[in-house]
Scaffold this active site. Sequence first.
Site, PDB file in Angstrom:
ATOM      1  N   GLY A  42      36.264  42.599  48.457  1.00 41.45           N
ATOM      2  CA  GLY A  42      35.226  42.605  47.440  1.00 41.45           C
ATOM      3  C   GLY A  42      34.525  41.253  47.381  1.00 41.45           C
ATOM      4  O   GLY A  42      34.419  40.529  48.379  1.00 41.45           O
ATOM      5  N   SER A  43      34.086  40.876  46.201  1.00 39.35           N
ATOM      6  CA  SER A  43      33.249  39.680  46.059  1.00 39.35           C
ATOM      7  C   SER A  43      33.999  38.368  46.226  1.00 39.35           C
ATOM      8  O   SER A  43      33.371  37.297  46.230  1.00 39.35           O
ATOM      9  CB  SER A  43      32.542  39.698  44.701  1.00 39.35           C
ATOM     10  OG  SER A  43      31.582  40.738  44.669  1.00 39.35           O
TER      11      SER A  43
END
Length: 646
Positions: free
Chosen positions: A383-384
Amino acid sequence: MDKAQKAYDNYTEKWIQSDYVGMYQMLTNDSKSTISEEDFTTRYSNIFSAINASNLSLDVSGDKEKADNQIIVPFKLSMNTIAGDVTLADYKLTLVKEDKEYKVKWDESLIFPQMTKDDKIRVSTIPSKRGSIFDKDGNPLAQDGTIDTIGLYPAKFNLSDIDSKIAEIASILDISEENIKTKLEANTNPEQFIPLVDILQNDSKVPKLANRKGEGILIQPKPGRVYVGGEAFGRLIGYIGSITAEELEANKDKDYHDTSLIGKAGLEQVYEDTLRSRDSAEIYIERGEEKITIAKKDGEDGKNIKISIDSELQSKIYSEMTGEKGAATAVNPKTGEVLAMVSAPSFDSNVFTTYVTKTQKAKWEETNNADEINRFNKTYSPGSTMKLLTSAIGLQNGVIDPNATRDISGLGWQKDSSWGDFKITRVTDPGKAVNLKDAVNHSDNIYFGQVALELGSEKFINGIKNFGIGEELNFEYPMQESQISNDGNLNREILLADTGYGQGELMVTPLNVALSYSALANGGNIMQPRLVISENTDAKVWKQGAIAQEYLPTLIDSFTALINDSGSTIPDGAVPGFRVAGKTGSAEIKKTQDDTTGTENGWFVSVDPDTAKISLVMIIEDVKGRGSSHVTVPKVRNVMEYYLSK
């Protein structure tokens, strides 16, 4: 082949196959008159079982001798035993022609050459100690110790209120009454101790059953493996158990036997060869007061290992995870020492060396045995959390100017119509041009997707590998291999863009993420991760300049601002009195971009760039609809506050 040779081959082949009945059938009539078939087969079976004989090999060791209707075949016997590898060279098999066939003239010397009638075979073993596992401060996490066996003495237990007594014991031990009744009914000797369960000596149940010998309730000490720390350590330390037939076969050249204990999971399994002990053993003939040694092996204690884990930190992290499915890893940015590796939910390793209560069984059923999965060595989509890497690679390749802005509008973007219906989406449109600090704070997928596209596949892949992702990781605990994509390439535009903000086919372990962010606190370098510090003693740089030093201030500023500054998007990650950098990440697990039924995993990574004591990452599974990655944030913050304030 002559008949004598054939008879020798048949007899020795039956011996190798433990076909003692077949061996007996080949004896002469005179020999059969000296020993019954039952005594013969029982004796061979008991002796060769007691010495743990295996891999028998019988070979002719000299010239045959012929005399008086007899043929004497000298041979040697080689085998693995509880006392090690044994070769006995002085056997003589006398074959006598009887009813036109050669039969075996038998006496006790065909069991062992030194053996005579009325001798007894004895096996003596002295246990050695398995190596202990210690934490960084020398506190034991696993060691040989003493546990208790709780059981019944039937002669005293035959009471008028036996049913209520069984119910009481079952309630205290948290086992079924039927279990106790079955063991009592199976016992035929009222003087024989009936073991019920093995239990830790410090278990709160022990005092409730102590000092009740007069009621037929006994507690007897015995050697056992004892684990410290409870569930927080189960998946990491693992446990030992009785060796299986499959494990025995797989380790047939390592001197195990069918009563051996062996590491089954965790470090007990990974470091089995280091930790395992080898008991001293002697096989000997007892002849009155005389003792004749057949084989002897000296014992050897296992070696201890010391690991870099901070026990209090490990326990604190596990308690913060409150039974959620997930994992956490903490590293020391300056030394590479792994301070914690947590998988949740987990188990108390003592369960596997003592007994399983009814409550524990019910818990396993309720959670569908969720603790069987080791999550800290699994790979996940980052993810981020990936955006630190994309930022660093973009800066170092001149694709990102920290003072420049990108004119991005709306919540969706695509490079051109060749992408079809696919668009990169972002959660927030700030309504203005976006610089690096804005993009980090608002976790702008479009910004980082554009950076990845402008970097191009080759530069982006090289940059990712410089953080150790997609590279071989030399680490003491087996980890799933991280990957940049399924085939190692990023030669499709959408895949390249997706990878820029942590989706695509990128897969990392929590350790990969903790190490990547540790560069913010170590001059841009990533240290070689270390767990077993009794062997891996030196701190070494693994990835030099993962973040170029000239860009460290920019990245530290951007990745602390989103936590500490006014208008930050992760204010709940702030640690009073300390400046921490970090990033959340929501990794979507869905079949298509339009899939609304997929799940999310929530990441939060936090590092202290000033004191450089810890880089900590946690991932919680299935956070969709309940706060996403912010489920993880307060858990990590609480741990960071605890650890930095110590």
